[in-house]
Design an enzyme around this catalytic site. Structure first.
Site, PDB file in Angstrom:
ATOM      1  N   HIS A  48      -9.788   1.585   0.617  1.00  0.00           N
ATOM      2  CA  HIS A  48      -9.641   0.479   1.556  1.00  0.00           C
ATOM      3  C   HIS A  48     -10.713   0.503   2.651  1.00  0.00           C
ATOM      4  CE1 HIS A  48      -7.616  -2.675   3.749  1.00  0.00           C
ATOM      5  NE2 HIS A  48      -6.587  -2.670   2.919  1.00  0.00           N
ATOM      6  N   GLU A  77     -11.531  -4.213  -2.496  1.00  0.00           N
ATOM      7  CA  GLU A  77     -10.627  -3.196  -3.011  1.00  0.00           C
ATOM      8  C   GLU A  77     -10.466  -3.399  -4.510  1.00  0.00           C
ATOM      9  OE1 GLU A  77      -6.962  -3.500  -0.464  1.00  0.00           O
ATOM     10  OE2 GLU A  77      -8.296  -4.806   0.665  1.00  0.00           O
ATOM     11  N   HIS A  80       0.807  -1.228   0.000  1.00  0.00           N
ATOM     12  CA  HIS A  80       0.000   0.000   0.000  1.00  0.00           C
ATOM     13  C   HIS A  80       0.839   1.275   0.000  1.00  0.00           C
ATOM     14  CE1 HIS A  80      -3.427  -2.499   0.276  1.00  0.00           C
ATOM     15  NE2 HIS A  80      -3.512  -2.642   1.580  1.00  0.00           N
TER      16      HIS A  80
HETATM   17  C1  GLA Z   1      -4.853  -5.371   2.461  1.00  0.00           C
HETATM   18  C2  GLA Z   1      -3.908  -6.498   2.477  1.00  0.00           C
HETATM   19  C3  GLA Z   1      -4.034  -7.240   3.751  1.00  0.00           C
HETATM   20  C4  GLA Z   1      -3.828  -6.323   4.913  1.00  0.00           C
HETATM   21  C5  GLA Z   1      -4.782  -5.183   4.835  1.00  0.00           C
HETATM   22  C6  GLA Z   1      -4.515  -4.191   5.923  1.00  0.00           C
HETATM   23  O1  GLA Z   1      -6.135  -5.769   2.255  1.00  0.00           O
HETATM   24  O2  GLA Z   1      -4.069  -7.361   1.375  1.00  0.00           O
HETATM   25  O3  GLA Z   1      -3.099  -8.274   3.779  1.00  0.00           O
HETATM   26  O4  GLA Z   1      -2.525  -5.835   4.899  1.00  0.00           O
HETATM   27  O5  GLA Z   1      -4.664  -4.549   3.592  1.00  0.00           O
HETATM   28  O6  GLA Z   1      -4.375  -4.759   7.178  1.00  0.00           O
END
Ligand code: GLA
Length: 406
Positions: free
Chosen positions: A230, A371, A156
């Site tokens: 997210h 997402e 991210h």
């Molecule tokens: C995304 C990732 C997960 C986790 C979340 C935040 O969805 O794929 O593995 O890191 O973000 O906790």
């Protein structure tokens, strides 16, 4: 390799053919849309709400910089609050089948929790949403080293991704309802990524109870881009327990299996007959304890990119990716997108260490994310749709989260 993705292209259009946001007017203070737009009229049966429009208020300071909270209200009384910190969707107030409003987004009521402990609640994630293997990729012969913030990978956007930046906000009214445009300039080299990236994210709350997110990005040097939102949803209301009874349907016949570090192996695997088969509606919890499924064990549940069933690699039309229903409240959410993939994450890392506005601790499975995005690690996966962006292109992407009841 999957034939649909043999020679795919980024969702981008030449600069000359930019589709401009229809922004009729720019407001500097609270605006009323109750009578302004035909599409902002209430849904049948709803009482028109006075005060529909946009309002804003201070929401604390981060690094000495003021953070604002904007609230979009439509003519049905649905409300979405957005923070300039992380361009974050803080709350989504949506009615159930009896008209009772609840906040269906996990989040916090104070900035400090967002700064210190948020697992990306509601944020825009970028410059590259999801993971890049070993924080490394090569573009036009140059190898770039990114921040490793999720050993051994980057996740991210790195240590200070777009979720931790303060975005500039402009209230706009587009033809569908109140909207907020958030802009951020990511400097060349930020978190290791090349090129200065100008990013804009516009949230619109339509008269049809849709939260539409329009993304654009341009760069002054070749780079990679993958943007997503997210938000963790719980259609029964945040803090109401787990989402395992929610029924999920995904228009995805394939998904991208991952290694133990959640990086795609490169395979595009059919979901048929596995815990990943959501091609017909089924409860989120049904396959989540299937210990015979290695992928469920690796992900601690669902934390995987699903491949949308598209016509082909150049199909960037808006298609329905997902439909989620909470049988108890009757709330339904559909997700429509131009993106090729959707990361379905079942809140596996929520561990009860913090809670939200309701005062209830968030535990594993208390929210789910859908997402919409390009596939994880695309910069290192030549057969995945490309995430490269060049100076003569514009990245555009749209996702709509639509709320209704059954
Ligand atoms: C995304 C990732 C997960 C986790 C979340 C935040 O969805 O794929 O593995 O890191 O973000 O906790």
């Amino acid at each position: 390799m999957h034939p649909a993705y043999r020679s795919s292209t980024q969702i981008s259009v030449p600069r000359g053919a930019r589709v401009l946001l229809v922004a009729a007017m720019v407001f500097t203070s609270t605006v009323s849309l109750a009578t302004a737009q035909s599409d902002a009229t209430p849904l049948p049966g709803a009482t028109p709400v006075a005060g529909a429009g946009i309002s804003s208020e201070p929401f604390g300071e981060s690094d000495g910089q003021p953070v604002e909270r904007y609230t979009l209200t439509n003519a049905n009384g649905m409300q979405v609050s957005i923070l300039t910190y992380g361009a974050t969707v803080q709350s989504i107030m949506a009615p159930d089948r009896d008209g009772t409003i609840a906040n269906v987004a996990l989040g916090f009521d104070n900035l400090d929790d967002y700064v210190t402990r948020s697992p990306y609640f509601g944020s825009i994630v970028g410059r590259y949403a999801n993971r890049i293997a070993n924080g490394q990729f090569t573009l036009e012969g140059e190898t770039y080293e990114l921040a490793i913030n999720n050993e051994p990978n980057t996740l991210h956007g790195g240590n200070k991704g777009f979720d931790k930046q303060i975005w500039a906000a402009t209230e706009v009214e587009n033809e569908d309802g109140p909207a907020l445009q958030l802009s951020y300039t990511s400097p060349d080299g930020e978190e290791g990524y090349p090129g200065t990236l100008e990013v804009s994210v516009t949230y619109t709350l339509t008269g049809n109870n849709e939260l539409r997110i329009d993304y654009t990005a341009t760069t002054d040097a070749p780079t990679v881009v993958n943007l997503s939102n997210h938000t963790y949803f719980n259609l029964a209301g945040e803090g109401s327990g787990n989402v395992y009874d929610h029924e999920l349907q995904l228009n995805t016949s394939n998904f991208t299996p991952v290694d133990e570090t959640l990086i795609p192996t490169g395979e595009i695997a059919p979901v048929a007959g596995t815990a990943f088969d959501f091609t017909s509606q089924r409860p989120i919890g049904e396959g989540i304890r299937d210990a015979s499924d290695e992928q469920i064990m690796i992900g601690l549940g669902y934390d995987h990119n699903f491949v949308l069933d598209r016509e082909g690699p150049d199909d960037t039309s808006m298609i329905e990716a997902a439909r989620v229903t909470d049988p108890a409240s009757g709330r339904v959410m559909t997700v429509t997108t131009t993106e090729p993939g959707v990361q379905f994450y079942s809140g596996n890392f929520l561990n009860g260490a913090f809670g939200g506005p309701s005062g209830v601790a968030y535990r594993q499975g208390d929210g789910f994310c859908l997402e919409t995005q390009h596939f994880p690690d695309s910069p290192n996966q030549p057969d995945f749709p490309t995430t490269e962006l060049r100076p003569d292109e514009e990245f555009t992407s749209t996702t709509v989260y639509a709320f209704s009841t059954d």
